[in-house]
Design an enzyme around this catalytic site. Structure first.
Site, PDB file in Angstrom:
ATOM      1  N   SER A  60      -9.898   0.618   7.302  1.00  0.00           N
ATOM      2  CA  SER A  60      -9.691  -0.239   5.797  1.00  0.00           C
ATOM      3  C   SER A  60      -8.690  -1.095   5.561  1.00  0.00           C
ATOM      4  O   SER A  60      -8.293  -1.444   4.825  1.00  0.00           O
ATOM      5  CB  SER A  60      -8.412   0.703   6.194  1.00  0.00           C
ATOM      6  OG  SER A  60      -8.945   2.218   6.391  1.00  0.00           O
ATOM      7  N   LYS A 105       0.621  -1.666  -0.042  1.00  0.00           N
ATOM      8  CA  LYS A 105      -0.204   0.373  -0.394  1.00  0.00           C
ATOM      9  C   LYS A 105       1.157   0.621   0.129  1.00  0.00           C
ATOM     10  O   LYS A 105       1.594   1.568   0.718  1.00  0.00           O
ATOM     11  CB  LYS A 105      -0.974  -0.079   1.591  1.00  0.00           C
ATOM     12  CG  LYS A 105      -2.269   1.149   1.292  1.00  0.00           C
ATOM     13  CD  LYS A 105      -2.464   0.504   2.653  1.00  0.00           C
ATOM     14  CE  LYS A 105      -4.026   1.951   2.869  1.00  0.00           C
ATOM     15  NZ  LYS A 105      -4.791   1.990   4.491  1.00  0.00           N
ATOM     16  N   SER A 120      -9.389   2.152   3.243  1.00  0.00           N
ATOM     17  CA  SER A 120      -8.942   2.656   2.382  1.00  0.00           C
ATOM     18  C   SER A 120      -7.486   1.892   1.677  1.00  0.00           C
ATOM     19  O   SER A 120      -6.766   2.266   0.603  1.00  0.00           O
ATOM     20  CB  SER A 120      -7.593   3.938   3.543  1.00  0.00           C
ATOM     21  OG  SER A 120      -7.198   2.875   4.120  1.00  0.00           O
TER      22      SER A 120
END
Lengths: 422, 422
Positions: free
Chosen positions: A165, A72, A141
């Site tokens: 997330s 990420k 997210s």
């Protein structure tokens, strides 16, 4: 539908010599080339470097066996630009890798690129689409990591969770998401939103796959325990159950029944007020810390923040140290009360998300069923395998006791198997 | 000897109109120009920018009233190079300020430059000299911040402590050092050595000065409580007392007698085994975390690390997750046992360091009387005012209960006054 890549199966094939790390890398590269244009899961890619790295001698014998791992874009990488999902950092190139990036490399993993994140892992969405239906959000997210695994582009990916997330995008994308106990895996070199909440998580096809990845990266014994007794599960719907769609409620009921059919002990319990009230503490802790974590951007680059982040931080800066300290006290009491509550159970079974992935890409959905568990620091696993009325994935969540990550993963593997058998 | 700059006195003079922020900045600039060549407390300086900043309208009314604040070079700054005391980062310029740098700016403080740190705040020394005798170490790792305050160059400076890096240099330099409760002030944007131990601390001339600085920067009520009752002090010599020099022992005895003369309740107690044994846990926690915190530099830039850091990390990488988890359990038990032990006291009075600042600049001295309190997360204050046999400063340490920072500062102010009166 796409076939996901099982990290366990690929690693076993590499170990047995049925596949080489280079062949695994080539398979991922082909899937990324085929799907990425549609899914938009990556902010940076270097498939050539990944394939070159896969040639390294001895890779097959490493803990990760040369498997590709997506990272990420909130984690610093020397080899890729690191934007934190923000325009401010569009051309940012960190001086050092995040600790987890080095841990992946040391464990023999190959990082093909960075996966999308919402802006600073808050709510302003990335461009990523849900692989199951591209007009729907993949959740956030950790949007890119969840979508990349769901689309069969990667067997493993790293994300982070401050509210919901990891578990929410895993539920929306039909993959396994694992948010370990707070601080089990270091966040060093990540972009902080809330230092008491930000937790490193992993995505993979199934529970055994995510447990394999977590074990290999950390060097801890986290693989599913084959000798575990039949689990004792506490079903918790929480007073927020009214936010669950009929789909989510049906998934939870189906999972609980499947577990009972598999001879687990299943009992519905309610949260005591000390735990339930901590749900409100999450917003206070996150707000106070986010206002400091984003102090530089607020002071220097406010015009480049999204309107929703500006509005959030305007509120967040009003949280006083006294309110923050009080919220942390509430949290401490809730952690103790939760430990007492689940004494006698192996894990909690509850909602992962309010329902299927919502239509549209403007919102990544709600973390209402995630933030309390993040605040408690408890290990959480999204168990995939069920679908909602429209056919999109819908997960159920296993929540374990703090520090009992292997037990949580083992209970999740049981529920996953029970759902498949039902 | 140099006259140190009192933050409280300067801020009061600015508030009353007796001094302008520009005059305070000019005074610091003059002191820095006069002493820095000899003391070497700074890695970067911009006195022109500080003096220009001091002209800003409204500065006198801010919490810090425009006072200059030195920042240890482990905290990221956009306006100055940030080296972390390492050759690897000789030309590093961070993209964002550390949270505390923004907090200082928001509170109306002016940062004239970066103060020296040992390499990554570990043991390889900086070039800084002790202002009291330049052939002696100022202590470390916050060498420059302690020395800059001691030399009268700055009224306030920021440091950090992982073992003894605030209290020890404060003792050696004869200034007040304050290591607050763990996480009271965020470490975001600092170079991590150990995320469970690294704690942001402050240096100032006296206890009221450091309390003023901490209050102004955090917006928390941390100034010395004038209404507090006479303190109940627990004197602790610890089983490691054999490491204390006669000087350190005499200082502790003098401080205890002075406090008694000032009508404090003083009682000598011993640490229970659960607390005492946690001293060994410090090395395990720090080692495990440092090996991950410096993973990038170890993997990519090993040749640019000092021999002592390489030797340390070679050992540190052998700490297993199991040993780390066990050390954290020991720590948790010790925290609870310490809280029970000091129930009925306002603070602990103990050694700050084994003695006067050692001669030579090759070592920054021992943290043997600091690491346990850092591990416990307890607030610590070095109280200055006493000297050893050779005339160098020697401090005594006040240790408070976790989260009771104001009580610890208030007890420290009492002891400081008692020492002066004795």
């Amino acid at each position: 539908m796409t076939v996901m890549l099982s990290a366990c199966a690929l690693a076993a094939a590499v170990r047995s010599g049925d596949l080489t790390p280079a062949e695994v890398a080539a398979r991922c590269a082909a899937a990324i080339n085929a799907r990425e244009k549609e899914i938009r899961a990556f902010t940076a890619l270097n498939l050539e470097a990944m394939q070159a790295g896969a040639q390294r001698a001895g890779l097959a014998a490493t803990p990760l066996a040369g498997l590709p791992v997506g990272v990420k874009d909130v984690y610093d990488t020397v080899d890729f630009p690191t934007t934190y999902g923000s325009r401010i950092y569009a051309h940012h190139r960190p001086a050092a890798d995040a600790a987890v990036v080095r841990m992946i490399a040391r464990a023999g993993g190959l990082v093909p690129g960075k996966t999308t994140t919402t802006e600073f892992a808050f709510t302003a969405p990335a461009t990523t689409r849900n692989p199951h239906r591209t007009g729907h959000t993949p959740g956030g997210s950790s949007s890119g990591s969840a979508a990349a695994v769901a689309a069969g582009m990667l067997p493993l990916a790293i994300g982070s969770q401050t509210a919901g997330s990891v578990i929410r995008p895993a539920s929306f994308c039909g993959v396994t998401g694992f948010k370990p106990s707070f601080k089990l895996i270091p966040m060093l070199g990540s972009r902080t939103f809330s230092w008491s909440l930000d937790t490193l998580g992993l995505f993979a096809a199934g529970v055994e796959d995510v447990a394999f990845g977590a074990s290999a990266i950390t060097g801890r014994p986290l693989t599913v325990d084959p000798t575990a007794r039949l689990p004792r599960l506490a079903v918790i719907r929480t007073p927020r159950a009214s936010s669950a769609s009929p789909d989510a409620d049906a998934a939870l009921t189906t999972a609980a029944r499947a577990a009972e059919k598999g001879r687990a002990t299943v009992r519905e319990i309610t949260l005591p007020p000390e735990v339930e009230s901590a749900d409100d503490a999450h917003a206070i802790v996150q707000g106070y810390e986010a206002a400091l974590a984003l102090a530089d951007e607020w002071d220097r680059h406010r015009g480049q923040l999204s309107p929703q982040l500006v509005a959030y931080l305007e509120q967040a800066t009003t949280v006083t140290p006294e309110a923050y300290d009080a919220a942390r006290r509430v949290t401490r009491l809730a952690r103790n009360a939760f430990a007492d509550l689940v004494e006698g159970f192996d894990a909690v079974l509850t909602y992962s998300a309010p329902g299927e992935a919502p239509e549209g890409l403007a919102s990544t959905g709600s973390s209402i069923f995630n933030r309390l568990w993040t605040l408690l620091g408890a290990p959480c696993v999204n168990v995939a395998g069920l679908t909602g009325a429209s056919g999109l994935p819908i997960g159920v969540q296993i929540v374990g006791r703090f520090g009992r990550d292997r037990a949580a993963l083992t209970a999740a593997a049981f529920v996953e198997k029970a759902i498949r058998a039902a």
